[in-house]
Write a protein that holds these residues in place. Structure first.
Motif, PDB file in Angstrom:
ATOM      1  N   SER A 195       0.853  -1.311  -0.037  1.00 18.24           N
ATOM      2  CA  SER A 195       0.113  -0.152   0.009  1.00 18.24           C
ATOM      3  C   SER A 195       0.943   1.190  -0.140  1.00 18.24           C
ATOM      4  N   ALA A 196       0.070   2.181  -0.543  1.00 21.54           N
ATOM      5  CA  ALA A 196       1.145   3.418  -0.580  1.00 21.54           C
ATOM      6  C   ALA A 196       1.562   3.980   0.731  1.00 21.54           C
ATOM      7  N   ALA A 197       2.995   4.310   0.827  1.00 24.29           N
ATOM      8  CA  ALA A 197       3.604   5.140   2.012  1.00 24.29           C
ATOM      9  C   ALA A 197       3.297   4.005   3.376  1.00 24.29           C
ATOM     10  N   LEU A 198       3.558   2.880   3.002  1.00 20.30           N
ATOM     11  CA  LEU A 198       3.430   1.734   4.220  1.00 20.30           C
ATOM     12  C   LEU A 198       2.008   1.978   4.753  1.00 20.30           C
ATOM     13  N   GLY A 199       0.895   2.261   3.884  1.00 17.91           N
ATOM     14  CA  GLY A 199      -0.326   2.330   4.546  1.00 17.91           C
ATOM     15  C   GLY A 199      -0.831   3.760   4.991  1.00 17.91           C
ATOM     16  N   LEU A 200      -0.055   4.628   4.761  1.00 16.12           N
ATOM     17  CA  LEU A 200      -0.552   6.016   5.329  1.00 16.12           C
ATOM     18  C   LEU A 200      -0.742   6.646   4.147  1.00 16.12           C
ATOM     19  N   GLY A 201      -0.975   6.404   2.929  1.00 17.25           N
ATOM     20  CA  GLY A 201      -1.400   7.172   1.919  1.00 17.25           C
ATOM     21  C   GLY A 201      -0.553   8.074   1.025  1.00 17.25           C
ATOM     22  N   SER A 202       0.492   8.842   1.862  1.00 13.31           N
ATOM     23  CA  SER A 202       1.204   9.623   1.125  1.00 13.31           C
ATOM     24  C   SER A 202       2.557   9.731   1.882  1.00 13.31           C
ATOM     25  N   VAL A 203       3.476  10.149   1.307  1.00 14.85           N
ATOM     26  CA  VAL A 203       4.821  10.602   1.632  1.00 14.85           C
ATOM     27  C   VAL A 203       4.799  11.461   2.894  1.00 14.85           C
ATOM     28  N   SER A 204       4.149  12.528   2.668  1.00 13.92           N
ATOM     29  CA  SER A 204       3.898  13.672   3.732  1.00 13.92           C
ATOM     30  C   SER A 204       3.293  13.220   5.194  1.00 13.92           C
ATOM     31  N   ALA A 205       2.154  12.221   4.889  1.00 14.74           N
ATOM     32  CA  ALA A 205       1.871  11.548   6.030  1.00 14.74           C
ATOM     33  C   ALA A 205       2.959  10.817   6.622  1.00 14.74           C
ATOM     34  N   LEU A 206       3.667   9.789   5.871  1.00 13.18           N
ATOM     35  CA  LEU A 206       4.680   9.026   6.435  1.00 13.18           C
ATOM     36  C   LEU A 206       5.855   9.986   7.090  1.00 13.18           C
ATOM     37  N   ALA A 207       6.031  11.046   6.529  1.00 12.37           N
ATOM     38  CA  ALA A 207       7.159  11.683   7.157  1.00 12.37           C
ATOM     39  C   ALA A 207       6.722  12.532   8.751  1.00 12.37           C
ATOM     40  N   ARG A 208       5.520  12.750   8.657  1.00 10.26           N
ATOM     41  CA  ARG A 208       4.795  13.015  10.098  1.00 10.26           C
ATOM     42  C   ARG A 208       4.675  11.932  10.829  1.00 10.26           C
ATOM     43  N   THR A 209       4.335  10.912  10.508  1.00 11.22           N
ATOM     44  CA  THR A 209       4.339   9.718  11.503  1.00 11.22           C
ATOM     45  C   THR A 209       5.660   9.142  11.980  1.00 11.22           C
TER      46      THR A 209
END
Length: 128
Positions: free
Chosen positions: A34-48
């Motif tokens: 899934s996209a960005a390890l299930g987080l949907g976007s690179v920016s969501a991944l970066a924040r998480t």
């Protein structure tokens, strides 16, 4: 993720393709597909994960590559599973296998699994 991938080795050796499918489709490995390890976007991944956008993009790309390797193993398992419609059918297949001394060639799925593990290790290295 690596532990789940390593747990697939005995399943591959036993040609337990339904077991391999269950692992590839279960948590946490399914996150690789899934996209960005299930987080949907690179920016969501970066924040998480508290990463820079550039580093999160690298992690997302590595996860996607691992996901491709995992999907290849899943496709192999799906293509090679055997569905029995009843016990008579299963017994006939087992008898035929014993009579012909059938031995499956497992190099390809073992290589696919090794690739999955290598990709997960590369992903883990990025997160260290």
């Amino acid at each position: 993720m690596l532990a789940e991938a390593e747990a697939m080795a005995p399943l591959v050796d036993k040609e337990n393709w339904d077991g391999v499918l269950a692992k590839t489709r279960g948590a946490p490995l399914t996150l690789l597909k899934s996209a960005a390890l299930g987080l949907g976007s690179v920016s969501a991944l970066a924040r998480t994960v508290s990463l820079s956008l550039a580093k999160a993009a690298e992690v997302s790309e590595a996860a996607a590559e691992a996901g491709v390797a995992l999907q290849q193993l899943e496709d192999y398992a799906f293509s090679n599973r055997v569905v029995f419609f009843n016990m008579v059918d299963k017994n006939q297949v087992q008898q035929l296998s014993e009579e012909t001394n059938y031995k499956a060639e497992l190099d390809e799925p073992r290589e696919l699994l090794a690739d999955v593990k290598q990709q997960i290790q590369a992903l883990a290295a990025l997160l260290e």
